[in-house]
Scaffold this active site. Structure first.
Site, PDB file in Angstrom:
ATOM      1  CB  CYS A   1      -0.942   0.004   1.199  1.00  7.83           C
ATOM      2  SG  CYS A   1      -2.065   1.415   1.226  1.00  7.83           S
TER       3      CYS A   1
ATOM      4  CG  ASP B   1      13.527 -13.008   5.149  1.00  8.22           C
ATOM      5  OD1 ASP B   1      13.469 -13.928   4.318  1.00  8.22           O
ATOM      6  OD2 ASP B   1      13.177 -11.842   4.902  1.00  8.22           O
TER       7      ASP B   1
ATOM      8  CB  ILE C   1       9.108 -39.236  20.333  1.00 10.88           C
ATOM      9  CG1 ILE C   1       8.501 -40.535  20.862  1.00 10.88           C
ATOM     10  CG2 ILE C   1       9.968 -39.491  19.109  1.00 10.88           C
ATOM     11  CD1 ILE C   1       7.445 -41.115  19.933  1.00 10.88           C
TER      12      ILE C   1
ATOM     13  CG  MET D   1       3.677 -43.420  20.955  1.00  7.45           C
ATOM     14  SD  MET D   1       5.221 -43.917  20.107  1.00  7.45           S
ATOM     15  CE  MET D   1       4.783 -45.556  19.577  1.00  7.45           C
TER      16      MET D   1
END
Length: 777
Positions: free
Chosen positions: A97, A174, A540, A583
């Site tokens: 804009c 970025d 995990i 899990m």
């Protein structure tokens, strides 16, 4: 995560009297380049506002919408942000804009916002977007006065909106904002890059080719550097540290040597902002032409372009932006006259307020440092770990180890896995071998965990033996949950002596930690155990002491998000409840983050248990929501949430109480959570953690102090820094019987899930807590 309120708010109590934020109107906009995860932040901000009784508005198409007004500024309801969590881009649009760059355009924005009663903004975008927001804030009082004088706005309306309050969430692939660990979209962009690198590596190896891969990042080399490390690449160009003047000869020799010693592929990463020491651009085409000329081979170029911005957001770019959007809305709802414009940033998984314009100024200063050739300042601006990762890449990407003095004795360091498979074990072992050899160690691979050590199944690992392990999700050395029992300690001590091990590096889960703890406490009886022992967390379950994130858990959450996304699709044609089991044993982290990442309505955690009264209320809400037109109700259950209320029992209860209004299905994800290629985060985390372990082992093996020579420790992170904690202190940080760390950082985030998932949760959650934690710079 510290979920305590600031001093001026009350603690959270259920059934307390809640004062709604009546009359508060909050505008939410996304502007600048899009980034995966913007929708998660938008969704959280809108639903937090609704939960608190405020009115959220979408300012569509970014600052263009603020200038145009009218239909571009639209009130949002709860359901308006449904089904956007797993979508890339931004649901409310973004556009450039030019008019907003002018005073007249900004004046239009002030008028449009005030006419809607909006004086609080949650702005999601890059530094240009946030700079525009702050300029709007600065000009607000004088432009408002002009509008009142012109009769465009009444005095009474102007008096109610004399100040603009701002909270920013940085959406940028970025990852160039100084002061925050990760910006929204960067992790997803890394996923896109690594998917491409993994695919390119296989075709490059087939044809013995060199590939040049160009990645985005503007003046920031984060994407290039991290993808080079995670992808096992050979060379990388980043803006913050241009290569030496002889980089052409150096790069060609490096690739030539790698090929001579068995590497079938060569991968070079070029950041779009790469330059040489004179400030001249280094382009991917320039590198391609150089390598074709000097190496005399076919070199292919791939520019990933806007693929890096697109696609489904990663799990991190769902749950973290959810926390950011929640916090930004919370700050605006509770803003008073003293509140200054802020950016909600992250540091070590904690959320923090950053002063908006100071942070933007620090970010833009990096470009100045690069122009002035002040490389040290540019690198330092990227955070403490950036220099470390640059140095680590130089080591692990080398075609051959640094030549060491062959006359010196080489300590033999054994590498062993223990516990269940965790994606990232291979990248960790690869880093250990290369960093260990670089330190002058002889690295010994132990096959099949502790049973393999007892059987003498081990061999030396050379530099080239671990090529290709960076992207592999399995464990080439094998892993077992079995650890030696008390009556096997003598055999274990003899095995260590027979293998002539001078140190042991355990990469694994709780079983490995327990074995190390037991060995240290049995040293009086078994002198062979008096060697340095290092534990690196790979599980995990994410339940290891001192480690806020274990290697493998990020991949597991991404696997769960992938599966649950498809479960959602399967339920789109009918009214259905899904109960999904994850899990994690008794640790609810995997279940909770999977639930937040996929927009689940309910999560059952082992830490909280399951009660009959809770199930009764949940069933009532579920039935009511389906009566009101809901298509899917998603429930996530931690596998050990309850001994008696199993996943199948929950399914049957919900189905029975639903009275045929909706179907109920159960899905136990199972070992899929342990599979697949490790995520970029798990690959880079593995390198950093192993680096810390090798450093500590080197210090112990080179020490002349007897106490240091048998130092045993486990690696963890605190406030973003790697630490080595003594093995003997393990019970101080974790319940050894329950396998649960004390006071985990993430506990309490289930309240955020309730807020963004259930619009009826207000009476349960009560007044919302802030997630901001003051952290020293």
């Amino acid at each position: 995560m510290n979920t305590q309120n600031s001093a001026d708010t009350d603690p959270v109590f259920k059934n307390q009297s809640i004062q709604p934020a009546t009359g508060v109107k909050i505008g939410v906009l996304t502007s600048g380049g899009d980034a995966q995860g913007m929708n998660a932040a938008l969704r959280a901000a809108v639903r937090t506002a609704v939960h608190e009784g405020a009115t959220p508005y979408a300012i569509r198409e970014g600052w263009k919408g603020a200038v145009e007004g009218g239909k571009f500024i639209e009130e949002l309801a709860w359901s308006d942000v449904s089904n956007i969590l797993n979508s890339g881009g931004t649901a409310i649009g973004t556009a450039r804009c030019d008019e907003f760059r002018e005073r007249a355009g900004i004046k239009k924005a002030v008028q449009n916002l005030v006419e809607k009663g909006i004086d609080r903004l949650v702005v999601i975008g890059g530094d240009g977007t946030l700079s525009g927001a702050d300029e709007l804030r600065e000009l607000w009082p004088e432009l408002l006065a002009e509008l009142i004088a012109e009769g465009a706005i009444s005095e009474s309306l102007g008096a109610r909106h004399q100040k603009l309050y701002l909270a920013g969430v940085v959406g940028s692939i970025d990852n160039d904002l100084v002061g925050t660990d990760m910006t929204v979209g960067a992790d997803s962009a890394l996923h896109r890059i690594i998917e491409a690198i993994d695919a390119i590596a296989s075709t490059a190896a087939s044809h013995q080719r060199t590939f040049i891969i160009e990645v985005m990042g503007r003046n920031c080399g984060y994407l290039a550097l991290m993808s080079a490390i995670a992808g096992g690449c050979d060379y990388v160009f980043i803006p913050e540290l241009p290569p030496a003047a002889n980089w052409r000869e150096e790069m060609c020799e490096k690739l030539r040597t790698g090929r001579a010693h068995g590497r079938r592929d060569s991968l070079v990463i070029v950041a779009e902002g790469a330059i040489d020491r004179e400030g001249k651009p280094i382009t991917s085409q320039m590198v391609k032409e150089l390598l074709e000329s000097e190496l005399g081979e076919d070199v292919r170029l791939t520019s990933l372009g806007h693929v890096q911005r697109g696609g489904t957001p990663s799990a991190y770019d769902r749950w973290m932006p959810t926390l950011l959007g929640y916090t930004a809305a919370w700050e605006m709802i509770h803003a008073d006259e003293s509140v200054q414009p802020m950016i909600i940033g992250t540091r070590s998984n904690r959320l923090m307020r950053l002063p908006m314009m100071e942070t933007i100024a620090n970010t833009r200063a990096v470009k100045k440092y690069i122009k002035e050739k002040n490389w040290d300042a540019a690198i330092a601006s990227r955070g403490t770990g950036y220099r470390e990762m640059i140095d680590l890449f130089e080591t692990i990407s080398a075609p051959l180890p640094t030549q060491s003095d062959e006359s010196l004795p080489k300590p033999r360091v054994g590498i062993i896995h223990a516990g269940g498979l965790a994606p990232g074990m291979n990248p960790a072992a690869r880093a250990a071998v290369k960093l260990g050899i670089d330190r002058g160690f002889e690295m010994i691979g132990i096959e099949g965990g502790f049973p393999g050590l007892l059987a003498g199944d081990l061999h030396e690992l050379k530099w080239g033996d671990v090529e290709g392990w960076a992207e592999d999700g399995s464990a080439e050395l094998g892993t077992r949950r079995t650890i030696p029992s008390v009556d096997q300690y003598y055999k274990l001590s003899r095995a260590i002596e027979d293998a002539r091990l001078d140190a042991l590096l355990i990469i694994g889960g709780f079983k490995g930690y327990k074995a190390a703890y037991s060995m240290v406490h049995e040293r009086d009886r078994y002198p062979a155990f008096e060697i340095p022992i290092a534990c690196v967390p790979a599980s995990i379950d994410n339940n290891l002491p001192g480690a806020e994130m274990s290697i493998g858990v990020d991949t597991a959450i991404n696997n769960n998000a992938y599966v649950i996304d498809r479960i959602r699709q399967s339920a789109s044609a009918s009214q259905r409840c899904f109960v999904v089991e994850t899990m994690g044993r008794k640790n609810g982290y995997l279940a909770l983050m999977s639930a937040i990442s996929t927009g689940a309505e309910k999560v059952y955690l082992a830490e909280n248990g399951v009660t009959l009264a809770e199930l009764s209320e949940d069933t009532r809400r579920m039935t009511e929501s389906f009566q009101n037109g809901r298509q899917l109700y998603l429930v996530v259950r931690n596998e050990n949430a309850s001994e008696y209320y199993t996943t199948d029992l929950l399914r049957r209860i919900f189905e029975e109480e639903g009275g045929g209004l909706f179907d109920v299905r159960a899905s136990i994800i199972g070992h899929l959570q342990q599979g697949g290629n490790p995520s970029p985060f798990d690959r880079t985390l593995a390198v950093r953690m192993v680096h810390k372990a090798i450093d500590e082992l080197a210090a112990a093996l080179n020490s002349t102090k007897p106490a240091d020579q048998k130092k045993s420790f486990y690696v963890g992170q605190l406030a973003g820094k790697m630490h080595a904690y003594p093995v003997t202190h393990m019970p101080d940080m974790i319940d050894m019987d329950e396998r649960l760390p004390y006071d985990p950082w993430w506990k309490g985030l289930e309240q955020v899930l309730q807020v963004v998932a259930d619009k009826q949760s207000r009476k349960d959650v009560g007044r919302l807590p802030t997630l901001v934690q003051e952290i020293e710079a």
